[in-house]
Design a protein around this motif. Sequence first.
Motif, PDB file in Angstrom:
ATOM      1  N   LYS A   1       0.834  -1.206   0.000  1.00 25.29           N
ATOM      2  CA  LYS A   1       0.000   0.000   0.000  1.00 25.29           C
ATOM      3  C   LYS A   1       0.871   1.259   0.000  1.00 25.29           C
ATOM      4  CE  LYS A   1      -3.981  -1.981   2.383  1.00 25.29           C
ATOM      5  NZ  LYS A   1      -4.756  -1.983   3.623  1.00 25.29           N
ATOM      6  N   GLU A   2       1.954   1.229   0.807  1.00 23.47           N
ATOM      7  CA  GLU A   2       2.877   2.367   0.849  1.00 23.47           C
ATOM      8  C   GLU A   2       3.525   2.598  -0.518  1.00 23.47           C
ATOM      9  OE1 GLU A   2       5.734   1.699   3.923  1.00 23.47           O
ATOM     10  OE2 GLU A   2       4.211   1.648   5.511  1.00 23.47           O
ATOM     11  N   ARG A   3       3.970   1.521  -1.169  1.00 18.85           N
ATOM     12  CA  ARG A   3       4.590   1.644  -2.491  1.00 18.85           C
ATOM     13  C   ARG A   3       3.595   2.201  -3.506  1.00 18.85           C
ATOM     14  NH1 ARG A   3       7.174  -3.328  -0.910  1.00 18.85           N
ATOM     15  NH2 ARG A   3       5.509  -4.507  -1.912  1.00 18.85           N
ATOM     16  N   ALA A   4       2.341   1.766  -3.437  1.00 15.57           N
ATOM     17  CA  ALA A   4       1.325   2.255  -4.367  1.00 15.57           C
ATOM     18  C   ALA A   4       1.066   3.744  -4.150  1.00 15.57           C
ATOM     19  CB  ALA A   4       0.025   1.462  -4.190  1.00 15.57           C
ATOM     20  N   GLU A   5       1.041   4.165  -2.878  1.00 19.27           N
ATOM     21  CA  GLU A   5       0.851   5.597  -2.580  1.00 19.27           C
ATOM     22  C   GLU A   5       2.022   6.417  -3.117  1.00 19.27           C
ATOM     23  OE1 GLU A   5       0.284   5.999   1.615  1.00 19.27           O
ATOM     24  OE2 GLU A   5      -1.610   4.891   1.589  1.00 19.27           O
ATOM     25  N   GLU A   6       3.250   5.916  -2.931  1.00 27.35           N
ATOM     26  CA  GLU A   6       4.435   6.625  -3.434  1.00 27.35           C
ATOM     27  C   GLU A   6       4.385   6.742  -4.954  1.00 27.35           C
ATOM     28  OE1 GLU A   6       7.945   4.681  -1.995  1.00 27.35           O
ATOM     29  OE2 GLU A   6       7.457   5.104   0.101  1.00 27.35           O
ATOM     30  N   ARG A   7       4.008   5.648  -5.633  1.00 27.41           N
ATOM     31  CA  ARG A   7       3.900   5.692  -7.090  1.00 27.41           C
ATOM     32  C   ARG A   7       2.852   6.701  -7.542  1.00 27.41           C
ATOM     33  NH1 ARG A   7       2.479   0.324  -7.810  1.00 27.41           N
ATOM     34  NH2 ARG A   7       4.015  -0.697  -6.532  1.00 27.41           N
ATOM     35  N   ALA A   8       1.720   6.735  -6.831  1.00 29.18           N
ATOM     36  CA  ALA A   8       0.654   7.675  -7.178  1.00 29.18           C
ATOM     37  C   ALA A   8       1.128   9.124  -6.995  1.00 29.18           C
ATOM     38  CB  ALA A   8      -0.580   7.403  -6.330  1.00 29.18           C
ATOM     39  N   GLU A   9       1.856   9.381  -5.903  1.00 32.92           N
ATOM     40  CA  GLU A   9       2.377  10.731  -5.666  1.00 32.92           C
ATOM     41  C   GLU A   9       3.380  11.133  -6.746  1.00 32.92           C
ATOM     42  OE1 GLU A   9       3.996  10.882  -1.735  1.00 32.92           O
ATOM     43  OE2 GLU A   9       2.054  10.430  -0.797  1.00 32.92           O
ATOM     44  N   LYS A  10       4.277  10.211  -7.127  1.00 32.45           N
ATOM     45  CA  LYS A  10       5.256  10.510  -8.172  1.00 32.45           C
ATOM     46  C   LYS A  10       4.566  10.775  -9.511  1.00 32.45           C
ATOM     47  CE  LYS A  10       9.230   8.052  -6.270  1.00 32.45           C
ATOM     48  NZ  LYS A  10      10.146   6.918  -6.436  1.00 32.45           N
ATOM     49  N   ALA A  11       3.556   9.973  -9.828  1.00 33.41           N
ATOM     50  CA  ALA A  11       2.830  10.156 -11.088  1.00 33.41           C
ATOM     51  C   ALA A  11       2.107  11.499 -11.093  1.00 33.41           C
ATOM     52  CB  ALA A  11       1.841   9.020 -11.293  1.00 33.41           C
ATOM     53  N   LYS A  12       1.523  11.874  -9.954  1.00 37.00           N
ATOM     54  CA  LYS A  12       0.821  13.160  -9.850  1.00 37.00           C
ATOM     55  C   LYS A  12       1.813  14.312 -10.011  1.00 37.00           C
ATOM     56  CE  LYS A  12      -2.192  15.764  -6.766  1.00 37.00           C
ATOM     57  NZ  LYS A  12      -2.815  15.829  -5.447  1.00 37.00           N
ATOM     58  N   ALA A  13       2.976  14.203  -9.355  1.00 38.91           N
ATOM     59  CA  ALA A  13       4.000  15.247  -9.462  1.00 38.91           C
ATOM     60  C   ALA A  13       4.511  15.357 -10.898  1.00 38.91           C
ATOM     61  CB  ALA A  13       5.150  14.956  -8.504  1.00 38.91           C
ATOM     62  N   ALA A  14       4.702  14.228 -11.563  1.00 40.10           N
ATOM     63  CA  ALA A  14       5.173  14.239 -12.947  1.00 40.10           C
ATOM     64  C   ALA A  14       4.122  14.860 -13.862  1.00 40.10           C
ATOM     65  CB  ALA A  14       5.504  12.824 -13.398  1.00 40.10           C
ATOM     66  N   ALA A  15       2.868  14.570 -13.618  1.00 34.11           N
ATOM     67  CA  ALA A  15       1.794  15.138 -14.430  1.00 34.11           C
ATOM     68  C   ALA A  15       1.720  16.655 -14.232  1.00 34.11           C
ATOM     69  CB  ALA A  15       0.457  14.491 -14.079  1.00 34.11           C
ATOM     70  N   GLU A  16       1.880  17.103 -12.999  1.00 35.33           N
ATOM     71  CA  GLU A  16       1.869  18.544 -12.718  1.00 35.33           C
ATOM     72  C   GLU A  16       3.071  19.225 -13.371  1.00 35.33           C
ATOM     73  OE1 GLU A  16       1.715  18.955  -8.494  1.00 35.33           O
ATOM     74  OE2 GLU A  16      -0.376  18.329  -8.375  1.00 35.33           O
ATOM     75  N   ALA A  17       4.234  18.572 -13.315  1.00 35.23           N
ATOM     76  CA  ALA A  17       5.437  19.140 -13.919  1.00 35.23           C
ATOM     77  C   ALA A  17       5.292  19.224 -15.435  1.00 35.23           C
ATOM     78  CB  ALA A  17       6.655  18.304 -13.542  1.00 35.23           C
ATOM     79  N   ALA A  18       4.659  18.248 -16.027  1.00 37.21           N
ATOM     80  CA  ALA A  18       4.465  18.256 -17.478  1.00 37.21           C
ATOM     81  C   ALA A  18       3.438  19.308 -17.867  1.00 37.21           C
ATOM     82  CB  ALA A  18       4.024  16.885 -17.955  1.00 37.21           C
ATOM     83  N   ALA A  19       2.448  19.528 -17.034  1.00 34.85           N
ATOM     84  CA  ALA A  19       1.399  20.512 -17.329  1.00 34.85           C
ATOM     85  C   ALA A  19       1.909  21.937 -17.135  1.00 34.85           C
ATOM     86  CB  ALA A  19       0.189  20.267 -16.443  1.00 34.85           C
ATOM     87  N   ALA A  20       2.831  22.177 -16.199  1.00 33.98           N
ATOM     88  CA  ALA A  20       3.335  23.524 -15.915  1.00 33.98           C
ATOM     89  C   ALA A  20       4.089  24.130 -17.109  1.00 33.98           C
ATOM     90  CB  ALA A  20       4.201  23.512 -14.674  1.00 33.98           C
ATOM     91  N   PRO A  21       5.034  23.441 -17.763  1.00 30.83           N
ATOM     92  CA  PRO A  21       5.713  24.028 -18.914  1.00 30.83           C
ATOM     93  C   PRO A  21       4.754  24.287 -20.081  1.00 30.83           C
ATOM     94  CG  PRO A  21       6.968  22.174 -18.112  1.00 30.83           C
ATOM     95  CD  PRO A  21       5.684  22.204 -17.361  1.00 30.83           C
ATOM     96  N   ALA A  22       3.757  23.450 -20.226  1.00 32.56           N
ATOM     97  CA  ALA A  22       2.783  23.632 -21.294  1.00 32.56           C
ATOM     98  C   ALA A  22       2.023  24.947 -21.087  1.00 32.56           C
ATOM     99  CB  ALA A  22       1.827  22.479 -21.379  1.00 32.56           C
ATOM    100  N   GLU A  23       1.700  25.281 -19.827  1.00 29.94           N
ATOM    101  CA  GLU A  23       0.995  26.525 -19.521  1.00 29.94           C
ATOM    102  C   GLU A  23       1.891  27.737 -19.778  1.00 29.94           C
ATOM    103  OE1 GLU A  23      -0.409  26.351 -15.516  1.00 29.94           O
ATOM    104  OE2 GLU A  23      -1.720  24.637 -15.916  1.00 29.94           O
ATOM    105  N   GLU A  24       3.197  27.636 -19.467  1.00 30.81           N
ATOM    106  CA  GLU A  24       4.124  28.742 -19.667  1.00 30.81           C
ATOM    107  C   GLU A  24       4.289  29.050 -21.149  1.00 30.81           C
ATOM    108  OE1 GLU A  24       7.808  27.930 -17.707  1.00 30.81           O
ATOM    109  OE2 GLU A  24       6.870  27.853 -15.726  1.00 30.81           O
ATOM    110  N   THR A  25       4.345  28.057 -21.999  1.00 31.34           N
ATOM    111  CA  THR A  25       4.520  28.298 -23.434  1.00 31.34           C
ATOM    112  C   THR A  25       3.266  28.905 -24.062  1.00 31.34           C
ATOM    113  OG1 THR A  25       3.842  26.028 -23.916  1.00 31.34           O
ATOM    114  CG2 THR A  25       6.207  26.469 -23.729  1.00 31.34           C
ATOM    115  N   THR A  26       2.085  28.594 -23.518  1.00 34.11           N
ATOM    116  CA  THR A  26       0.865  29.181 -24.071  1.00 34.11           C
ATOM    117  C   THR A  26       0.706  30.644 -23.633  1.00 34.11           C
ATOM    118  OG1 THR A  26      -0.409  28.309 -22.216  1.00 34.11           O
ATOM    119  CG2 THR A  26      -0.347  26.981 -24.224  1.00 34.11           C
ATOM    120  N   GLU A  27       1.242  31.019 -22.459  1.00 30.29           N
ATOM    121  CA  GLU A  27       1.134  32.385 -21.958  1.00 30.29           C
ATOM    122  C   GLU A  27       2.124  33.310 -22.668  1.00 30.29           C
ATOM    123  OE1 GLU A  27       1.659  32.384 -17.754  1.00 30.29           O
ATOM    124  OE2 GLU A  27      -0.121  31.171 -17.403  1.00 30.29           O
ATOM    125  N   ALA A  28       3.269  32.846 -23.062  1.00 35.32           N
ATOM    126  CA  ALA A  28       4.306  33.712 -23.662  1.00 35.32           C
ATOM    127  C   ALA A  28       4.044  34.029 -25.101  1.00 35.32           C
ATOM    128  CB  ALA A  28       5.645  33.045 -23.576  1.00 35.32           C
TER     129      ALA A  28
END
Length: 128
Positions: free
Chosen positions: A101-128
């Motif tokens: 269960k702990e490993r699954a939670e860690e994987r979910a957190e990493k996937a969420k962080a990676a998704a947020e990181a991928a979404a952040a640069p996409a937002e910066e390029t659309t604003e500039a």
Amino acid sequence: MALSMRLSRGGSKKRPYYRIVVADARAPRDGKFIEKIGTYNPLLAKDSAERVKLDDERARYWLSVGAQPTDRVARFLDAAGVKERAARNNPNKAVPGEKAKERAEERAEKAKAAAEAAAAPAEETTEA
């Protein structure tokens, strides 16, 4: 004396053959027994009549005097119609352990962080 209906192993290495015996519960698995009431050959096909041979009359007698069958022997007795075996249900068997269960939670957190990181640069390029 506590009686047990259990399997006693025979046969050579990697070629098991079992006797269904009634024995004192304190006796060793392949040691002294009171009576042999059947045989079990796991090498035969599951639908073979020779796979499990059981003396129903003697099995009923030993059950009537208090012999307790092991899980495997209880299955054989149920299939032969000698004794009804209660169905078992363990709903917690499929539940993952704490570490999983702990490993699954860690994987979910990493996937969420990676998704947020991928979404952040996409937002910066659309604003500039």
